[in-house]
Design a protein around this motif. Structure first.
Motif, short mmCIF file in Angstrom:
data_model
loop_
_atom_site.label_atom_id
_atom_site.label_comp_id
_atom_site.label_asym_id
_atom_site.label_seq_id
_atom_site.Cartn_x
_atom_site.Cartn_y
_atom_site.Cartn_z
N ASN A 113 0.81 -1.21 0.00
CA ASN A 113 0.00 0.00 0.00
C ASN A 113 0.85 1.27 0.00
OD1 ASN A 113 -2.48 -1.13 -0.18
ND2 ASN A 113 -2.95 -1.04 2.01
N ARG A 114 2.06 1.15 0.49
CA ARG A 114 2.89 2.34 0.60
C ARG A 114 3.18 2.95 -0.78
NH1 ARG A 114 5.34 2.67 5.64
NH2 ARG A 114 6.99 3.97 4.82
N THR A 115 3.25 2.11 -1.81
CA THR A 115 3.56 2.63 -3.15
C THR A 115 2.60 2.09 -4.21
OG1 THR A 115 5.14 0.83 -3.50
CG2 THR A 115 6.00 2.90 -2.59
N TYR A 173 -6.31 5.16 5.30
CA TYR A 173 -5.64 4.97 4.00
C TYR A 173 -6.59 5.29 2.86
CZ TYR A 173 -3.30 2.89 0.03
OH TYR A 173 -2.71 2.70 -1.21
N TYR A 196 0.21 10.18 5.86
CA TYR A 196 0.76 9.05 5.11
C TYR A 196 1.97 9.49 4.29
CZ TYR A 196 -2.89 5.66 6.24
OH TYR A 196 -3.69 4.76 6.90
N TYR A 228 4.70 7.07 2.45
CA TYR A 228 3.78 6.58 1.41
C TYR A 228 3.91 7.46 0.17
CZ TYR A 228 1.37 3.32 4.54
OH TYR A 228 1.06 2.29 5.37
N GLU A 229 3.86 6.80 -1.00
CA GLU A 229 3.93 7.51 -2.27
C GLU A 229 2.68 7.18 -3.07
OE1 GLU A 229 7.97 7.69 -4.16
OE2 GLU A 229 8.34 6.02 -2.77
#
Length: 809
Positions: A116-118, A214, A790, A795-796
């Motif tokens: 989920n981070r990218t 998120y 985030y 996060y991206e």
């Protein structure tokens, strides 16, 4: 059961809403239209929108629904279907198919469990690195273009295409909205002179329990990108088109907003209240917006002076002095006859009336009731004649051998002693063998339950006014005055008393002296006197024993019958209980449907349709006879249907309602007339509280306005650039539409128009509001906190360089 009721009501409601072939009109769309769904979540809108368009657009067969998802199989249009150039679309979640839908899965780009981070950024990067998905998209979009060309005869003009792009703001695949939209536009421009492209961004504010935070951050990231796409200086260039030989061709978007208009629709309205049907309402709004923007106007409407929708004028009204383009939202309200609720209420009242008729048979006397069960005196007499050997056979006992004792020796003995002296146990054995034992054996062969059921069934067929309600009531021991079971038990008690008296009489008789027995005696003729005594003895004593046996046999029979009557009562009572359960279920479904309807539009449904249903049923009985509903061509024999199962019974009831009740004249009123009748259902004719037509129209107008609240919540309800237009969908010549168009005509600050559709089923109102910006959204204010958090934690969300994104406001 509830599924059956729901299907019946839904089918009736859908049939009433079907505009084709009825007095109501369907609208036509002027230019070809394609719905482009981007993302897995957006796919849930396809089927509801197909259903909506099918009801509203008479040329809906030419509309194409194109879904770009992250996984699944690719479906092609035009394969194996000569009649319709579009092949089946298999939607993964629902397993349904529709020939106008196509799906392309970017499995090489978005499949798999990504971090989920990218995730969003990786999807964007993979799209430009991979190659196969571009081939799939190009091939599929060209097939869509070819299919639209095949449908050209359905449209008034082929100069322009309307492309509606639909996505959920939190769906990661929407990072590809510019690429997919521009690729589709570039391919469609090869067939059309222009493509008008709008975006519909859907926001769900109620489904974030598992992805709390998120989802909001992802939604804000897309909206931030979207604001950049709508800048006047937005430009884009990428090699997106792919030829059959694998060559790539650039797609170029010159500086200008990417979309003609951007609509932002949430499942919460401007008051902060969750909309009743959630996203379903937004799907309806999108369909109405497309119809408003792309409707073929009839000649009469072209000549009228009604304010019609002008897309260029509306878009220009949203423009700020700085040149910044405002977003748009909308709200939709419907006022129509609540067909779903009507169907369930009519069905309930129909069942209730059937039950009333089943319960209202005349209450005959006990003699007639006993005859129904085969328990009347004549039937019991016949039964006893079959069970107990005829008393004439007692004469055979005179042939029994005697001990040779003389009559003079018997004179002073009791009859009991005389029998012992003459026959020993011979008489008792003979009576037991030829009378008692046969009676007992025959009693054992009685199938009282079967006989009772046959008698009841036969008599119910001969007397159709008697139903299982009466049988249950007449076999109920709690029914003290009219119970057959109680009458049988009363007869049992009488028989017990009669048997006791008969035994006492027999005992007394056997104790009298032989010489006191009345018979003809001759002096000095002992043998004659003995024979005369024996005949008199049998005629007296054993006739009493035969009568006692008959009473005991009758008691045994009644005991068997009373037990079977109890079991019969349980059988028929179970049917009564099932009917009561059906009534309760029908009632609950009817009441629930009223609660789900609008408070005003759903008023008095129960009382009004109780009267209407009763009146229609009376009319049918006046024409066909008092017992018409229990003939086979209508409901038939209710008990047999119940025994076949609730499904069969409900199907029969709903079928009768559809064919004979709901098609009656009282159901053919316009929605205004029907609502006015319902509003005054409990009011006397001259009562001053009766609702006037003007008052009714005023309430309807307010109901429409209140329910058409905009589907987005803003920080400032009266923000600086708020611009509104409102449109009624209905019969321009109807009294209500004329009333609505004249309300506040001189003082209103918004544009009010009418989309004329000749209809009697209802009216709809679409409120459009635009001019707000990203920072005006409550969703943006709340989600921005998560988005920034985030980003600060690594996060991206974007493929673009952060410097190219609009600043956070």
């Amino acid at each position: 059961m509830r599924a059956l009721l729901d299907r019946f009501a839904a089918d009736y409601s859908a049939a009433e809403q079907q505009l084709s072939g009825l007095e109501d009109d369907q609208s036509s769309i002027y230019y070809p239209t394609v719905f482009l769904y981007i993302g897995d979540e957006a796919g849930h809108a396809i089927e509801p929108m197909i259903r909506s368009n099918k009801l509203k657009w008479d040329n809906n067969a030419g509309v194409i629904y194109f879904h770009v998802s992250s996984s699944g199989t690719n479906d092609s249009l035009g394969a194996g279907n000569e009649a319709n150039p579009a092949s089946a679309y298999r939607e993964a979640d629902h397993g349904r198919s529709d020939p106008k839908v196509m799906r392309v899965a970017l499995s090489g780009v978005a499949a798999g469990e990504r971090d989920n981070r990218t995730k969003r950024k990786d999807i964007g990067a993979a799209f430009h690195e991979a190659g196969r998905h571009l081939d799939d998209l190009n091939r599929a979009l060209r097939q869509v273009s070819d299919t639209i060309a095949d449908y050209g005869r359905l449209y008034a003009s082929f100069d322009r295409l309307h492309l509606a792009v639909i996505t959920r703001v939190e769906d990661p695949l929407n990072v590809l909205v510019p690429e997919i939209s521009l690729l589709a536009q570039s391919i469609f421009l090869q067939l059309f002179k222009s493509v008008q492209m709008d975006l519909y961004a859907l926001i769900s504010e109620r489904e974030q329990s598992e992805t709390f935070g998120y989802a909001s951050a992802a939604g804000i990231s897309f909206l931030r990108e979207l604001e950049g796409m709508q800048r006047p200086d937005y430009a884009y260039s990428a090699r997106l088109q792919v030829t059959g030989d694998g060559l790539t061709i650039p797609v170029i978007h010159k500086p200008s907003p990417l979309f003609d208009l951007v609509y932002v629709l949430s499942d919460r309205n401007e008051r902060g209240i969750s909309t009743f049907n959630g996203m379903q309402d937004n799907y309806e709004i999108i369909c109405h917006m497309l119809l408003l923007k792309n409707r073929k106007r009839r000649d009469a409407q072209v000549q009228s002076h009604d304010a019609s929708y002008n897309n260029s004028s509306f878009r220009n009204s949203l423009m700020a002095e700085s040149g910044r383009q405002g977003f748009v939202s909308a709200g939709l309200a419907k006022v129509k006859r609540p067909n779903y609720s009507i169907a369930l209420n009519v069905l309930y009242h129909f069942l209730k009336q059937i039950m009333v008729r089943l319960q209202s048979a005349p209450d005959p006397g006990m003699k007639e009731k006993l005859a129904l069960f085969g328990l009347d005196a004549a039937a019991i007499e016949t039964r006893m004649a079959d069970l107990v050997p005829d008393e004439d056979q007692l004469a055979d006992m005179t042939g029994l051998l005697t001990s040779g004792i003389r009559y003079d020796q018997l004179r002073r003995m009791s009859l009991r002693e005389a029998e012992e002296a003459l026959f020993g146990d011979g008489c008792a054995d003979f009576f037991r063998k030829h009378f008692t034992r046969p009676a007992e054996e025959r009693i054992g062969l009685i199938k009282a339950g079967e006989e009772l059921r046959r008698a009841v069934s036969r008599n119910m067929q001969e007397h159709p006014q008697i139903s299982f309600f009466q049988v249950s009531e007449w076999t109920d021991e709690k029914n003290e005055t009219g119970s057959v079971l109680e009458a049988v038990r009363a007869r049992q008690r009488d028989l017990v008393r009669e048997i006791d008296l008969a035994r006492e009489e027999l005992d007394r008789t056997r104790e009298i002296r032989a010489q006191d027995l009345k018979f003809q005696r001759l002096p000095f003729m002992d043998k004659h006197n003995l024979r005369a005594f024996i005949h008199a003895f049998f005629d007296t004593v054993y006739r009493l024993r035969w009568q006692l046996l008959r009473l005991e046999t009758e008691l045994a029979v009644y005991r068997k019958l009373s037990g079977e009557l109890e079991r019969l009562h349980e059988e028929y009572r179970s049917r009564v209980v099932r009917m009561a359960a059906l009534e309760a279920e029908f009632h609950a479904a009817a009441q629930q449907s009223i609660q789900l309807a609008d408070d005003y539009i759903g008023q008095n449904i129960f009382d009004y349709y109780e009267r209407v249903t009763g009146s229609v049923m009376q009319d049918i009985e006046e024409k066909r006879g008092a017992g018409a509903f229990f003939e086979e061509r209508l409901v038939g024999r209710v008990m047999e249907l119940l025994d076949q199962g609730e499904h069969a019974f409900i199907e029969r009831l709903t079928g009768i309602c559809r064919r004979h009740i709901l098609t009656a004249e009282p159901f053919a009123q316009t929605f205004e007339e029907e609502l006015l009748q319902r509003a005054n259902v409990s009011v006397a004719y001259h009562n001053q509280q009766a609702v006037s037509r003007d008052e009714l129209f005023h309430r309807l107008y307010r109901t429409l306005e209140d329910n058409a609240a905009i589907h987005i919540r803003l920080l400032d309800y009266t923000h600086q650039h708020r611009y509104e237009e409102k449109y009624l969908f209905g019969d321009r010549e109807s009294e209500f539409i004329r009333y609505a168009l004249s309300v506040d005509e001189t003082s209103r600050i918004y544009k009010l128009g009418c989309v004329h559709e000749k209809r009697s089923s209802g009216v709809e109102k679409l409120n459009i509001m635009g001019g707000f910006h990203l920072e005006d959204l409550m969703y943006y204010r709340n989600g921005k906190v998560y988005y920034e958090a985030y980003l600060q934690n690594g996060y991206e969300f974007h493929t673009l360089d952060p410097s190219l994104l609009p600043e956070l406001r």
